[in-house]
Design an enzyme around this catalytic site. Structure first.
Site, PDB file in Angstrom:
ATOM      1  N   GLY A   1     -20.186   6.734   3.104  1.00 13.76           N
ATOM      2  CA  GLY A   1     -19.276   7.071   2.007  1.00 13.76           C
ATOM      3  C   GLY A   1     -20.076   7.511   0.788  1.00 13.76           C
ATOM      4  O   GLY A   1     -21.301   7.256   0.698  1.00 13.76           O
TER       5      GLY A   1
ATOM      6  N   GLY B   1     -18.074   7.654  -2.376  1.00 17.49           N
ATOM      7  CA  GLY B   1     -17.008   7.555  -3.377  1.00 17.49           C
ATOM      8  C   GLY B   1     -17.193   6.313  -4.225  1.00 17.49           C
ATOM      9  O   GLY B   1     -18.309   5.776  -4.352  1.00 17.49           O
ATOM     10  N   ASN B   2     -16.096   5.830  -4.762  1.00 22.37           N
ATOM     11  CA  ASN B   2     -16.133   4.698  -5.686  1.00 22.37           C
ATOM     12  C   ASN B   2     -16.834   3.474  -5.075  1.00 22.37           C
ATOM     13  O   ASN B   2     -17.737   2.896  -5.679  1.00 22.37           O
ATOM     14  CB  ASN B   2     -14.694   4.359  -6.110  1.00 22.37           C
ATOM     15  CG  ASN B   2     -14.622   3.095  -6.931  1.00 22.37           C
ATOM     16  OD1 ASN B   2     -14.592   1.992  -6.391  1.00 22.37           O
ATOM     17  ND2 ASN B   2     -14.628   3.233  -8.242  1.00 22.37           N
ATOM     18  N   VAL B   3     -16.430   3.093  -3.884  1.00 22.85           N
ATOM     19  CA  VAL B   3     -16.953   1.853  -3.293  1.00 22.85           C
ATOM     20  C   VAL B   3     -18.420   2.025  -2.896  1.00 22.85           C
ATOM     21  O   VAL B   3     -19.279   1.210  -3.248  1.00 22.85           O
ATOM     22  CB  VAL B   3     -16.101   1.436  -2.071  1.00 22.85           C
ATOM     23  CG1 VAL B   3     -16.649   0.163  -1.445  1.00 22.85           C
ATOM     24  CG2 VAL B   3     -14.638   1.245  -2.474  1.00 22.85           C
ATOM     25  N   ALA B   4     -18.703   3.112  -2.183  1.00 23.72           N
ATOM     26  CA  ALA B   4     -20.062   3.329  -1.669  1.00 23.72           C
ATOM     27  C   ALA B   4     -21.076   3.406  -2.802  1.00 23.72           C
ATOM     28  O   ALA B   4     -22.150   2.778  -2.737  1.00 23.72           O
ATOM     29  CB  ALA B   4     -20.090   4.628  -0.857  1.00 23.72           C
TER      30      ALA B   4
ATOM     31  N   ASP C   1      -7.127   4.189  -4.387  1.00 25.57           N
ATOM     32  CA  ASP C   1      -7.736   4.073  -3.062  1.00 25.57           C
ATOM     33  C   ASP C   1      -8.351   5.462  -2.802  1.00 25.57           C
ATOM     34  O   ASP C   1      -8.669   6.170  -3.767  1.00 25.57           O
ATOM     35  CB  ASP C   1      -6.697   3.686  -1.993  1.00 25.57           C
ATOM     36  CG  ASP C   1      -7.342   3.221  -0.690  1.00 25.57           C
ATOM     37  OD1 ASP C   1      -7.804   2.072  -0.613  1.00 25.57           O
ATOM     38  OD2 ASP C   1      -7.417   4.020   0.272  1.00 25.57           O
TER      39      ASP C   1
ATOM     40  N   LYS D   1       0.865  -1.193   0.000  1.00 25.03           N
ATOM     41  CA  LYS D   1       0.000   0.000   0.000  1.00 25.03           C
ATOM     42  C   LYS D   1       0.890   1.227   0.000  1.00 25.03           C
ATOM     43  O   LYS D   1       2.028   1.171   0.482  1.00 25.03           O
ATOM     44  CB  LYS D   1      -0.865   0.021   1.269  1.00 25.03           C
ATOM     45  CG  LYS D   1      -2.112   0.864   1.143  1.00 25.03           C
ATOM     46  CD  LYS D   1      -3.249   0.077   0.539  1.00 25.03           C
ATOM     47  CE  LYS D   1      -4.470   0.899   0.269  1.00 25.03           C
ATOM     48  NZ  LYS D   1      -5.629   0.083  -0.132  1.00 25.03           N
TER      49      LYS D   1
HETATM   50  P1  NDP Z   1     -13.120   7.576  -2.558  1.00 24.97           P
HETATM   51  O1  NDP Z   1     -12.058   8.594  -2.441  1.00 24.97           O
HETATM   52  O2  NDP Z   1     -13.742   7.329  -3.881  1.00 24.97           O
HETATM   53  O3  NDP Z   1     -14.306   7.912  -1.527  1.00 24.97           O
HETATM   54  C1  NDP Z   1     -14.062   8.029  -0.162  1.00 24.97           C
HETATM   55  C2  NDP Z   1     -15.356   8.433   0.513  1.00 24.97           C
HETATM   56  O4  NDP Z   1     -15.188   8.295   1.910  1.00 24.97           O
HETATM   57  C3  NDP Z   1     -15.735   9.887   0.244  1.00 24.97           C
HETATM   58  O5  NDP Z   1     -17.123  10.012   0.233  1.00 24.97           O
HETATM   59  C4  NDP Z   1     -15.134  10.591   1.461  1.00 24.97           C
HETATM   60  O6  NDP Z   1     -15.773  11.815   1.829  1.00 24.97           O
HETATM   61  C5  NDP Z   1     -15.392   9.552   2.542  1.00 24.97           C
HETATM   62  N1  NDP Z   1     -14.444   9.743   3.624  1.00 24.97           N
HETATM   63  C6  NDP Z   1     -13.094   9.785   3.526  1.00 24.97           C
HETATM   64  N2  NDP Z   1     -12.557  10.026   4.726  1.00 24.97           N
HETATM   65  C7  NDP Z   1     -13.605  10.122   5.580  1.00 24.97           C
HETATM   66  C8  NDP Z   1     -13.710  10.372   6.969  1.00 24.97           C
HETATM   67  N3  NDP Z   1     -12.611  10.567   7.726  1.00 24.97           N
HETATM   68  N4  NDP Z   1     -14.958  10.386   7.536  1.00 24.97           N
HETATM   69  C9  NDP Z   1     -16.061  10.191   6.771  1.00 24.97           C
HETATM   70  N5  NDP Z   1     -16.028   9.986   5.445  1.00 24.97           N
HETATM   71  C10 NDP Z   1     -14.813   9.942   4.877  1.00 24.97           C
HETATM   72  O7  NDP Z   1     -12.497   6.228  -1.970  1.00 24.97           O
HETATM   73  P2  NDP Z   1     -12.959   4.712  -2.183  1.00 24.97           P
HETATM   74  O8  NDP Z   1     -14.428   4.652  -2.330  1.00 24.97           O
HETATM   75  O9  NDP Z   1     -12.104   4.127  -3.223  1.00 24.97           O
HETATM   76  O10 NDP Z   1     -12.507   4.057  -0.808  1.00 24.97           O
HETATM   77  C11 NDP Z   1     -13.376   3.971   0.322  1.00 24.97           C
HETATM   78  C12 NDP Z   1     -12.892   2.881   1.259  1.00 24.97           C
HETATM   79  O11 NDP Z   1     -12.882   1.627   0.566  1.00 24.97           O
HETATM   80  C13 NDP Z   1     -11.473   3.053   1.797  1.00 24.97           C
HETATM   81  O12 NDP Z   1     -11.412   2.486   3.087  1.00 24.97           O
HETATM   82  C14 NDP Z   1     -10.630   2.197   0.852  1.00 24.97           C
HETATM   83  O13 NDP Z   1      -9.426   1.792   1.454  1.00 24.97           O
HETATM   84  C15 NDP Z   1     -11.588   1.036   0.645  1.00 24.97           C
HETATM   85  N6  NDP Z   1     -11.365   0.212  -0.546  1.00 24.97           N
HETATM   86  C16 NDP Z   1     -11.286   0.770  -1.793  1.00 24.97           C
HETATM   87  C17 NDP Z   1     -11.127  -0.036  -2.901  1.00 24.97           C
HETATM   88  C18 NDP Z   1     -11.128   0.497  -4.283  1.00 24.97           C
HETATM   89  O14 NDP Z   1     -11.042  -0.305  -5.222  1.00 24.97           O
HETATM   90  N7  NDP Z   1     -11.256   1.815  -4.499  1.00 24.97           N
HETATM   91  C19 NDP Z   1     -10.970  -1.490  -2.756  1.00 24.97           C
HETATM   92  C20 NDP Z   1     -11.167  -1.983  -1.417  1.00 24.97           C
HETATM   93  C21 NDP Z   1     -11.325  -1.141  -0.365  1.00 24.97           C
HETATM   94  P3  NDP Z   1     -15.088  13.244   1.491  1.00 24.97           P
HETATM   95  O15 NDP Z   1     -15.273  13.409   0.018  1.00 24.97           O
HETATM   96  O16 NDP Z   1     -15.872  14.231   2.303  1.00 24.97           O
HETATM   97  O17 NDP Z   1     -13.664  13.147   1.903  1.00 24.97           O
HETATM   98  O1  2IT Z   2      -7.969  -1.727  -0.553  1.00 22.30           O
HETATM   99  C1  2IT Z   2      -7.944  -2.207  -1.705  1.00 22.30           C
HETATM  100  O2  2IT Z   2      -8.117  -3.428  -1.899  1.00 22.30           O
HETATM  101  C2  2IT Z   2      -7.743  -1.299  -2.839  1.00 22.30           C
HETATM  102  N1  2IT Z   2      -7.662  -0.101  -2.634  1.00 22.30           N
HETATM  103  C3  2IT Z   2      -7.584  -1.858  -4.220  1.00 22.30           C
HETATM  104  C4  2IT Z   2      -6.208  -2.405  -4.421  1.00 22.30           C
HETATM  105  C5  2IT Z   2      -5.873  -2.810  -5.829  1.00 22.30           C
HETATM  106  O3  2IT Z   2      -4.684  -3.081  -6.051  1.00 22.30           O
HETATM  107  O4  2IT Z   2      -6.745  -2.878  -6.689  1.00 22.30           O
END
Ligand code: NDP
Ligand code: 2IT
Length: 448
Positions: free
Chosen positions: A239, A241-244, A168, A128
């Site tokens: 959330g 973002g991408n995951v939510a 991420d 990471k």
């Molecule tokens: P994004 O940047 O797309 O979205 C993150 C979201 O989380 C935003 O809505 C952000 O709000 C919110 N957020 C971030 N920090 C905080 C906080 N301190 N309190 C409340 N809300 C918060 O990221 P992802 O959707 O990619 O990632 C979300 C989670 O999923 C992370 O834990 C990541 O490690 C995990 N993950 C991601 C993967 C991927 O493929 N992308 C794979 C597996 C896990 P704001 O815009 O206000 O900051």
């Molecule tokens: O937490 C995770 O699994 C990710 N942010 C995705 C990692 C990846 O290499 O696709």
């Protein structure tokens, strides 16, 4: 031969050396509790001291990013890549750009990534990285300049068969494009060194959707295991973002009522349930908006509540998809009181230790992110294999493979997580043990 009398012994060894790294110690603690009995029962694991070696990163790279922004001002940020374990394949895991990024956060993420990647069954080690750079409010040009400066340092440490970063928090398609372009220019190589790339330059179909969709495929399996189904269930998602958003979309497509999204500033609540078109609007606009959830309120897609979280809303299922330690003991209490029976993590380690303990005490089905959010990295693994073959696979087949991988991870968790004489499935224990066996066997086979 090192017999660990209990998990405290090795935890103390780590706590003494890394006492201020609370997220790292939290993640390790959670795993040790489940795996030490397996370790103690296996002479080879002991002979090769696999637990201690698995807890410590193989390498941590630190660098300073001095860069010139679009106004010509000099800015200085910190960058890291934690290359945790490469016994199962190239280091693999995302990059995070957020002011909260530090060594402890990246070490916890890299450690968990090894277990998650092992569960996918694909040949990927764990890593990471990221930076304390805060992209909020920055121009597109500044984002590009920062990504290029970050890659100028990182590029010497990565490679398609060495270490393959991805996205991420705050690192999505745009950032991966800028990072990849700089790597290609500096190395004169078009290779699968990053995943999450655009479809025009080596990206894979379904990678963008994979984490959120995979989470819901896992939820499907959990529901089937408990003789129920997603349709008609009320779901809270944190959330935006991408995951939510992709989790919300797939759950809605499967007939669930998704009543919330959130971000670091507040909550969007829609009691009747968000429609597919509401969620698609958010998917299309969220990277361009400063606060997509507030925009959705103004478009009558829900009510915006400043500084609120979703955990007090009555629901059947909770999907925390924002960040680590976002769901505390009091939130867990509220969820349980309000009827929630399943919690599946889309984010990495969103539930605190105390929240997890409360879920298991109340026999709430609780699935850790290393199992339920593995769909993203699984699709990354499939992107790597497409890159190695210079091919691009059909989206429908990739979606089916994602579904199969999530169902397989579910079955591993059930096989290792059933307690004797009890029908409660400890998904955390199941995930930790199944992943540990694979990792430990690979370590033993390859010697010290
Ligand atoms: P994004 O940047 O797309 O979205 C993150 C979201 O989380 C935003 O809505 C952000 O709000 C919110 N957020 C971030 N920090 C905080 C906080 N301190 N309190 C409340 N809300 C918060 O990221 P992802 O959707 O990619 O990632 C979300 C989670 O999923 C992370 O834990 C990541 O490690 C995990 N993950 C991601 C993967 C991927 O493929 N992308 C794979 C597996 C896990 P704001 O815009 O206000 O900051
Ligand atoms: O937490 C995770 O699994 C990710 N942010 C995705 C990692 C990846 O290499 O696709």
């Amino acid at each position: 031969m090192k017999q660990l009398s209990n998990f405290d012994e090795i935890y103390q060894f780590l706590a003494t050396r890394f006492g201020n790294e609370k997220e790292y110690l939290q993640a390790v603690h959670e795993v040790l509790h489940d795996i030490v009995p397996i370790y103690n029962a296996n002479e080879q694991y002991k002979a090769f001291d696999v637990v201690r070696r698995l807890c410590l990163p193989e390498r941590i790279i630190y660098f300073t990013i001095s860069w010139s922004n679009s106004d010509g001002d000099v800015e200085v940020n910190q960058g890291w890549r934690v290359q945790h374990n490469s016994n199962m394949g190239p280091y693999k895991g995302g990059l995070r750009f957020h002011p909260s990024v530090n060594v402890s956060v990246l070490k916890f993420l890299a450690f968990e990534q090894c277990f998650k990647n092992a569960l996918t069954g694909l040949p990927m080690g764990g890593g990471k990285g990221g930076s304390d750079f805060n992209p909020r409010g920055r121009s597109d040009r500044d984002i590009m300049l920062f990504c290029q400066a970050f890659m100028r340092e990182l590029q010497r440490h990565i490679g398609a068969n060495t270490d393959v970063p991805a996205g991420d928090i705050n690192v999505g398609a745009r950032e991966i494009g800028y990072l990849y372009g700089e790597y290609r220019r500096l190395n004169n190589k078009f290779e699968g060194v990053l995943t999450g790339k655009g479809l025009e330059f080596g990206g894979s179909y379904v990678r963008t959707e994979a984490t959120g969709f995979g989470l819901v495929y896992f939820l499907d399996a959990v529901c089937a295991e408990h003789d129920t189904h997603i349709e008609g269930k009320t779901v809270v998602v944190s959330g935006a973002g991408n995951v939510a958003l992709h989790a919300a979309l797939k759950a809605t497509q499967k007939g669930a009522k998704v009543i919330s999204l959130s971000n670091s500033r507040g909550l969007l609540h829609n009691e009747a349930g968000l429609s597919e078109s509401d969620i698609n609007y958010a998917i299309e606009q969220h990277t361009a908006s400063d606060n997509i959830l507030r925009d959705m309120d103004s478009k009558k897609m829900g009510q915006w509540h400043e500084n609120k979280t979703p955990w007090n809303l009555p629901c059947d299922i909770a999907l925390p998809c924002a960040t680590q330690n976002e769901l505390h003991e009091t939130d867990a209490e509220a969820l349980i009181e309000n009827g929630c029976t399943m919690v599946l993590e889309g984010a990495n380690m969103p539930c605190t230790n105390k929240a997890q303990s409360l879920f298991s005490k109340h026999r709430i089905t609780y699935v850790p992110g290393k199992a339920s959010n593995a769909g993203g990295v699984a699709l990354s693994g499939l992107e790597m294999s497409q890159n190695a073959m210079f091919s691009q696979r059909d989206p429908k087949l990739l979606d089916e493979e994602l579904n199969d991988i999530m169902k397989h991870i579910h079955s591993l968790c059930v096989a290792e997580g059933k307690e004797n004489g009890d029908d409660y499935i400890n998904y955390m224990k199941g995930a930790n043990i199944a992943a540990f066996r694979r990792l430990a066997d690979a370590m033993v086979a390859q010697g010290i």
